[in-house]
Scaffold this active site. Structure first.
Site, short mmCIF file in Angstrom:
data_model
loop_
_atom_site.label_atom_id
_atom_site.label_comp_id
_atom_site.label_asym_id
_atom_site.label_seq_id
_atom_site.Cartn_x
_atom_site.Cartn_y
_atom_site.Cartn_z
CB SER A 148 19.35 -14.23 -37.62
OG SER A 148 20.75 -14.25 -37.52
CD GLU A 172 22.65 -18.64 -45.17
OE1 GLU A 172 23.21 -17.57 -44.86
OE2 GLU A 172 23.22 -19.59 -45.73
CG ASP A 185 29.63 -18.68 -54.78
OD1 ASP A 185 30.62 -18.23 -54.19
OD2 ASP A 185 28.79 -19.42 -54.25
CG PHE A 193 28.51 -27.94 -46.96
CD1 PHE A 193 28.10 -27.58 -48.24
CD2 PHE A 193 27.57 -28.51 -46.11
CE1 PHE A 193 26.80 -27.78 -48.66
CE2 PHE A 193 26.27 -28.70 -46.53
CZ PHE A 193 25.88 -28.34 -47.80
CG HIS A 220 23.17 -15.98 -39.29
ND1 HIS A 220 21.96 -15.40 -39.60
CD2 HIS A 220 23.59 -16.62 -40.42
CE1 HIS A 220 21.66 -15.65 -40.87
NE2 HIS A 220 22.63 -16.39 -41.39
#
Length: 274
Positions: free
Chosen positions: A5, A7, A98, A206, A256
Site C-alpha cells: 500500500s 500513502e 495533530d 521529519f 506500506h
C-alpha cells in the site's frame, strides 16, 4: 501473501494534483491493496483529502482516507463517514490527529483514537476496515513505552482491524513492538510503514518532528554525502531494501510506503523485494 500500500498527502495546487494523479497511475500498475490519503491537523485538508480520495476511487483503486477526531465534531465526522460510504470507501485510517495551533484536546468531542474507532463502529458497524497507527519507537507525546503500548491495545479493543506503523530504520524496534503487543493479546496485522530515503535534510526534519530515530551510522553516512543526491538515494535504497527484506522474512505481513507523492523511490525498493 505480502500486501502493498502507498500513502499520499493532499496537494495545494492544480499542478500538484495533476502530478499526483500521474504518480497514482504509476503505482497502480503494481496492484496495491489501497492508497491512503492524509488528513490535515483539525481537518484542515478535509475538502482536498476528499477530492484526492474520490480521484483514486474513480480510477478503480481502493482508497483509504485518513480520519482524525481532534477538531471535528461528531456531526462533522458522521457527515464525512456517510460521504465516504456513498463514494464506495470501505477502509479508513483512524487517527487522533495533530492538534491545530493553539487548540487543546478539551475542545474536541472525541479526544483519542480509540474513541474515534468506537464512534465509527457505533455509527457504521463493520462497513469500514479500520486501520490504526502504531509507534514501534513510542509516540513522541507518550510519557512511557508501557503507556503507549496500552494506548495501542485500547485502539485494537475498540474495534481496529489492522495497524500501520510510523516509519523507522531499525527492524528490531518493529519486532520488539509486535512481540510486546502480541503478549498483551493483540492479534491484528501490523504493517510496517516505510519511508524511502531520498533527501537527508528533509528526512532529518521529519524524523525530529515525529520521533522516528535515524540510527547514528545512517545519519553519519548521509551527512558524509553532503549534496550528492545520487549517492544519498543509492545508499538509502540499499538500507531500506535490506531492512524490508528482514521485516518480511521475520513475518511482517506487508509494506506500506510513505511516498511523499513520489513514485520512483518506493518502486525501486519494491522491485528489489519481489
Amino acid at each position: 501473501m505480502t500486501t502493498l500500500s502507498f500513502e499520499f498527502f493532499p496537494t495545494k495546487t492544480e499542478e500538484g494534483t495533476e502530478k499526483l494523479l500521474k504518480v497514482r497511475d504509476e503505482l497502480a500498475a503494481f496492484n496495491p491493496e489501497f492508497f491512503s490519503v492524509t488528513y490535515g491537523a483539525g481537518g484542515s485538508t478535509r475538502d482536498r483529502t476528499y477530492a484526492i480520495v474520490k480521484a483514486i476511487q474513480e480510477r478503480g483503486i481502493a482508497a483509504a482516507p485518513h480520519l482524525s477526531c481532534v477538531g471535528d465534531s461528531k456531526d462533522d465526522l458522521r457527515s464525512l463517514l456517510n460521504e465516504y460510504k456513498d463514494l464506495g470507501i470501505d477502509r479508513i485510517v483512524t487517527l487522533r490527529g495533530d492538534l491545530p495551533s493553539g487548540a487543546g484536546l478539551a475542545s474536541s468531542e472525541l479526544r483519542y483514537a480509540n474513541e474515534l474507532v468506537e464512534f465509527i463502529r457505533e455509527e457504521t458497524g463493520d462497513h469500514f476496515t479500520l486501520e490504526v497507527a502504531a509507534y514501534p519507537e513510542m509516540h513522541p507525546q507518550a510519557t512511557s513505552f508501557e503507556q503507549d503500548l496500552e494506548h495501542f491495545v485500547n485502539k485494537v479493543k475498540a474495534g481496529a482491524d489492522s495497524a500501520i506503523t510510523q516509519y523507522f530504520f531499525n527492524a528490531d524496534s518493529y519486532f520488539n513492538f509486535v512481540d510486546r503487543v502480541r503478549d498483551m493479546g493483540v492479534d491484528i496485522p501490523i504493517i510496517p510503514g516505510i519511508m524511502p530515503i531520498t533527501n537527508y535534510s528533509k528526512l532529518a526534519r521529519f524524523s525530529d518532528a515525529c520521533g522516528a530515530e535515524i540510527p547514528r551510522w545512517i545519519r553519519k553516512q548521509l551527512e558524509a554525502y553532503g549534496d550528492n543526491n545520487e549517492s544519498i538515494q543509492q545508499f538509502g535504497e540499499e538500507v531500506v531494501t535490506e531492512m524490508c527484506h528482514r521485516l518480511l522474512e521475520g513475518g511482517a505481513p506487508g509494506i506500506h510506503f510513505y511516498t511523499l507523492n513520489q513514485s520512483e523511490a518506493s518502486l525501486r525498493v519494491w522491485r528489489n523485494l519481489v
